[in-house]
Design an enzyme around this catalytic site. Structure first.
Site, short mmCIF file in Angstrom:
data_model
loop_
_atom_site.label_atom_id
_atom_site.label_comp_id
_atom_site.label_asym_id
_atom_site.label_seq_id
_atom_site.Cartn_x
_atom_site.Cartn_y
_atom_site.Cartn_z
N ASP A 122 1.07 -1.32 -0.36
CA ASP A 122 -0.01 -0.31 -0.06
C ASP A 122 0.75 0.77 -0.20
O ASP A 122 1.93 1.44 0.22
CB ASP A 122 -0.61 0.17 1.32
CG ASP A 122 -1.95 -0.85 1.16
OD1 ASP A 122 -2.41 -1.45 0.60
OD2 ASP A 122 -2.63 -1.58 1.92
N ASP A 140 -7.30 -1.00 -4.35
CA ASP A 140 -8.29 -0.54 -2.97
C ASP A 140 -9.27 0.37 -3.92
O ASP A 140 -10.61 0.35 -3.42
CB ASP A 140 -7.80 -0.06 -1.71
CG ASP A 140 -6.84 -1.42 -1.49
OD1 ASP A 140 -7.07 -2.67 -1.38
OD2 ASP A 140 -6.15 -0.82 -0.92
#
Length: 166
Positions: A122, A140
């Protein structure tokens, strides 16, 4: 499969592949930066940084643990959820199938990382006056857009159909 269903199937497949490839490209770019730099923390704007973290949990780092049995169980569960999403996509004949394709493309991106790296990179860090949102990635974003659009369709369009029948 008739021609229309086959066309929809291929369009869904293209959406899934585009999302997956876009997600992989951004992650590979960040990982390439991580090879050069000791840490990736790049200032973009007053509210956006690129900051690499490795997420071993699920969405937003929930259930982030080191136990291999739990990790493997979560990974298998995620794989089953992806299969269910694809099944819902294939069975749907309306615009919702495209939103399921967005979710599936993002889910495949993160699932791939869980298998290859045992964690998901991430790197998008949104913040505002000291408040930092959870660090996330491109997959995401597409998962969130797909879920949000499915909710909107359910609230505003399917609700109208139900009211019209009554």
């Amino acid at each position: 499969m008739n021609k229309i269903n086959l066309k929809n199937f291929y369009l869904n497949l293209v959406i899934i592949l585009v999302v997956f490839i876009f997600d992989r490209t951004t992650k590979l770019y960040i990982l390439k930066l991580a090879e050069v730099e000791t840490s990736v923390d790049i200032y973009i704007t007053p509210f956006l940084n690129l900051f690499l973290i490795w997420n071993k949990g699920i969405a937003f780092g929930l259930f982030s643990i080191d136990g291999s049995v739990i990790y493997n169980s979560i990974t298998i569960l995620i794989g089953l959820i992806i299969i269910a999403i694809i099944f819902m996509m294939l069975k749907n004949d309306n615009i919702q199938r495209y939103f399921f394709a967005l979710i599936a493309g993002g889910a495949f991106g993160n699932f791939y990382d869980r298998i290859v790296y045992t964690a998901v990179p991430d790197f998008i860090d949104l913040h505002f006056y000291g408040f930092h949102w959870f660090v996330f990635n491109v997959a995401d974003i597409f998962i969130t857009i797909g879920v949000f659009c499915l909710i909107l369709v359910e609230l505003f369009f399917n609700n109208k159909k139900t009211n019209e029948k009554n």
